[in-house]
Design an enzyme around this catalytic site. Structure first.
Site, PDB file in Angstrom:
ATOM      1  N   PRO A 121      -9.813  -1.173   7.281  1.00  0.00           N
ATOM      2  CA  PRO A 121      -8.626  -0.002   7.657  1.00  0.00           C
ATOM      3  C   PRO A 121      -7.235  -0.347   7.995  1.00  0.00           C
ATOM      4  CG  PRO A 121     -10.004  -0.688   9.579  1.00  0.00           C
ATOM      5  CD  PRO A 121     -10.868  -1.397   8.359  1.00  0.00           C
ATOM      6  N   ASP A 179       0.668  -1.234   0.140  1.00  0.00           N
ATOM      7  CA  ASP A 179      -0.140  -0.034   0.158  1.00  0.00           C
ATOM      8  C   ASP A 179       0.935   1.461   0.143  1.00  0.00           C
ATOM      9  OD1 ASP A 179      -2.321  -1.717   0.422  1.00  0.00           O
ATOM     10  OD2 ASP A 179      -1.614  -1.881   2.547  1.00  0.00           O
ATOM     11  N   GLY A 219      -3.954  -5.005  -4.671  1.00  0.00           N
ATOM     12  CA  GLY A 219      -4.681  -3.883  -5.110  1.00  0.00           C
ATOM     13  C   GLY A 219      -3.999  -2.728  -5.512  1.00  0.00           C
ATOM     14  N   HIS A 220      -3.948  -1.962  -6.633  1.00  0.00           N
ATOM     15  CA  HIS A 220      -3.193  -0.862  -7.105  1.00  0.00           C
ATOM     16  C   HIS A 220      -3.978   0.086  -7.171  1.00  0.00           C
ATOM     17  CE1 HIS A 220       1.018  -2.955  -8.324  1.00  0.00           C
ATOM     18  NE2 HIS A 220       0.770  -2.871  -6.750  1.00  0.00           N
ATOM     19  N   SER A 276       6.479  12.001  -4.712  1.00  0.00           N
ATOM     20  CA  SER A 276       5.178  12.147  -5.048  1.00  0.00           C
ATOM     21  C   SER A 276       4.596  12.949  -4.109  1.00  0.00           C
ATOM     22  CB  SER A 276       4.635  10.789  -4.993  1.00  0.00           C
ATOM     23  OG  SER A 276       3.125  11.105  -5.289  1.00  0.00           O
ATOM     24  N   GLN A 299       2.380  -6.386  -3.485  1.00  0.00           N
ATOM     25  CA  GLN A 299       2.745  -6.257  -1.971  1.00  0.00           C
ATOM     26  C   GLN A 299       4.053  -5.704  -1.720  1.00  0.00           C
ATOM     27  OE1 GLN A 299       1.758  -9.800  -3.389  1.00  0.00           O
ATOM     28  NE2 GLN A 299      -0.311  -9.948  -2.758  1.00  0.00           N
ATOM     29  N   GLY A 331     -11.037  -3.000   1.717  1.00  0.00           N
ATOM     30  CA  GLY A 331     -11.976  -2.164   2.324  1.00  0.00           C
ATOM     31  C   GLY A 331     -11.371  -1.915   3.764  1.00  0.00           C
ATOM     32  N   ARG A 386       3.163  10.097  -1.138  1.00  0.00           N
ATOM     33  CA  ARG A 386       2.228  10.308   0.093  1.00  0.00           C
ATOM     34  C   ARG A 386       2.612  11.497   0.881  1.00  0.00           C
ATOM     35  NH1 ARG A 386      -3.001   7.360   1.172  1.00  0.00           N
ATOM     36  NH2 ARG A 386      -3.730   8.880  -0.119  1.00  0.00           N
ATOM     37  N   LYS A 414       2.540   2.144  -5.195  1.00  0.00           N
ATOM     38  CA  LYS A 414       3.282   1.399  -6.229  1.00  0.00           C
ATOM     39  C   LYS A 414       2.510   1.659  -7.567  1.00  0.00           C
ATOM     40  CE  LYS A 414       3.515  -2.622  -4.390  1.00  0.00           C
ATOM     41  NZ  LYS A 414       2.467  -2.214  -3.154  1.00  0.00           N
ATOM     42  N   THR A 418       2.590 -12.781   2.552  1.00  0.00           N
ATOM     43  CA  THR A 418       1.962 -13.398   1.731  1.00  0.00           C
ATOM     44  C   THR A 418       2.438 -14.672   1.344  1.00  0.00           C
ATOM     45  OG1 THR A 418       0.769 -12.531  -0.406  1.00  0.00           O
ATOM     46  CG2 THR A 418       3.309 -12.238  -0.125  1.00  0.00           C
TER      47      THR A 418
END
Length: 427
Positions: free
Chosen positions: A303, A13, A40-41, A412, A223, A301, A330, A16, A238
């Site tokens: 948290p 998370d 997920g990306h 970024s 991941q 979804g 971020r 990437k 994982t």
């Protein structure tokens, strides 16, 4: 050599997808080499958000070749749903390749994942329950079904029948639940096979050919290093190897083909599920990071747990992966903080740990060593160059690079492609 690798340095998370999407502008080929639809990306293009689970992030560029490599586990239903969703939003799918050697996630894998987590109770790993681990387990047990098998009705029928004899006995006698009907799965998966058939090929050969031809090839990690099966915070990991070495294996290319390895570092630390997290802030800081950063899983979804940036984690990942550059993401989420902390190591039994501990018992008891600095208290999302960043923001990212001993490559300051400051050209 015209290759590059983007991988996560924390627990996933990190953003990437955004970095891959940005670098894919210059790439000719994007390869996803491991993981499944548990990874997920999120990519933002002109304020439109795309949540990708199996498709490489380069899929948003219609002229790029995108490869789902041999090390990926593929749920064909999810893949087709994602392809249909992309097309519905105007994305043209023209150059997708799916490896014949990639393993197929079956319905019984998902059921095993769910039932195992129930049985483990408080000791559960916190999987996404998408069948990823059980599929990789079948791969290791040499009873897995591969995409190439799915393309051959005779082979697939035989392997499915053999596997269901064993799996249904497991469900009824061990888990105490209902098994699966052979004909139902056969019909469903043969229909999937026909739809994905145009994309299937031996990507081990095509990937190497593209590199040989001098095309710019970008390897996309799923991941992150701390979720690596061998090197992460086991067992809270994982089921694959989301490292640079794992990308070589999963893509079917040799290690000398890998260059320009970029480690993506979120400007703070998050993780999903159970496991030790020394820098976690179960307080108003953690709440601020979660709320401001919208820290909820792309796939689940759920948290995310949030805390200060842990450079002990990032330095360990840098060592494991021979990182060439850092991509800090971020950074803008920290805009509103008066003071910021960096965890630069751990104390255990009164001594500074010199290595990242393999023992989770040690990691659970380790006390973070923090370095505190002033925040910048202004909106940096509009900054287009490194010089435009506030002095305190520049000091923060430069201190990260110093602690990790890897040069900065990208900073970024927002989710859009345009909010990307490049300090070193990767390609």
């Amino acid at each position: 050599m015209a290759t590059a690798m983007v991988m996560g340095t924390q627990w996933g998370d990190e953003g990437k997808g955004k970095i891959v999407d940005y670098l894919a502008q210059k790439a000719d080929v994007v390869i996803r080499s491991q993981g499944g639809n548990n990874a997920g990306h999120t990519v933002v293009v002109e304020d439109a958000s795309f949540a990708l689970r199996l498709l490489p992030s380069g899929i948003l560029y219609s002229e790029k070749t995108c490869i789902i490599g041999s090390g990926v586990v593929v749920n064909p239903g999810v893949l087709l749903e994602e392809l249909d969703g992309m097309r519905a939003r105007g994305v043209r799918i023209s150059a997708l390749e799916i490896s014949t050697r990639a393993h197929v996630i079956m319905p019984y894998h998902i059921r095993i994942d769910e039932e195992d987590e129930k049985l483990k109770g408080d000791a559960k790993i916190g999987t996404t329950k998408n069948g990823i681990g059980p599929c990789y387990a079948d791969k290791i047990n040499r009873v897995g079904i591969r995409i190439g098998d799915l393309m051959d009705e005779t082979v697939f029928s035989r392997k499915l029948k053999q596997n269901l004899l064993l799996k249904n006995r497991l469900f009824t006698q061990y888990y105490g639940c209902e098994g699966f009907d052979y004909e139902t799965i056969l019909k469903e998966y043969l229909a999937y096979a026909e739809r994905i058939r145009p994309f299937v090929k031996d990507t081990n050969y095509s990937a190497n050919q593209y590199i040989k031809e001098g095309r710019k090839v970008l390897f996309e990690g799923a991941q992150a290093a701390m979720l690596d099966l061998d090197h992460g915070t086991y067992p809270f990991v994982t089921s694959s190897n989301p490292t640079a070495g794992g990308a070589c294996v999963g893509a079917g290319v040799g290690p000398r083909r890998m260059a320009n390895i970029v480690g993506v570092v979120k400007a703070y630390t998050t993780r999903v599920g159970a496991g030790p997290f020394p820098a976690e802030q179960d307080n108003e800081i953690g709440d601020y990071l979660r709320r401001t950063g919208h820290e909820f899983g792309t796939v689940t979804g759920r948290p995310r747990r949030c805390g200060w940036l842990d450079t002990a984690v990032v330095a360990y990942a840098a060592m494991l992966n021979s990182l060439d550059y850092l991509a800090i993401t971020r950074l803008d989420i920290l805009d509103g903080l008066d003071t910021i902390r960096i965890c630069k190591g751990y104390m255990y039994n009164g001594e500074v740990l010199k290595e990242y501990p393999a023992s989770l018992d040690v990691l659970e008891k380790a006390e973070p060593i923090y370095e505190e600095m002033a925040g910048w208290k202004e909106d940096i999302s509009h900054c287009k160059t490194y010089a435009e960043l506030p002095e305190n923001a520049r000091y923060y990212v430069e201190r990260i690079a110093q602690l990790v001993d890897v040069p900065l490559g990208i900073v970024s300051v927002g989710p859009n492609r345009s909010q990307t400051i490049v300090l070193h050209d990767i390609f």
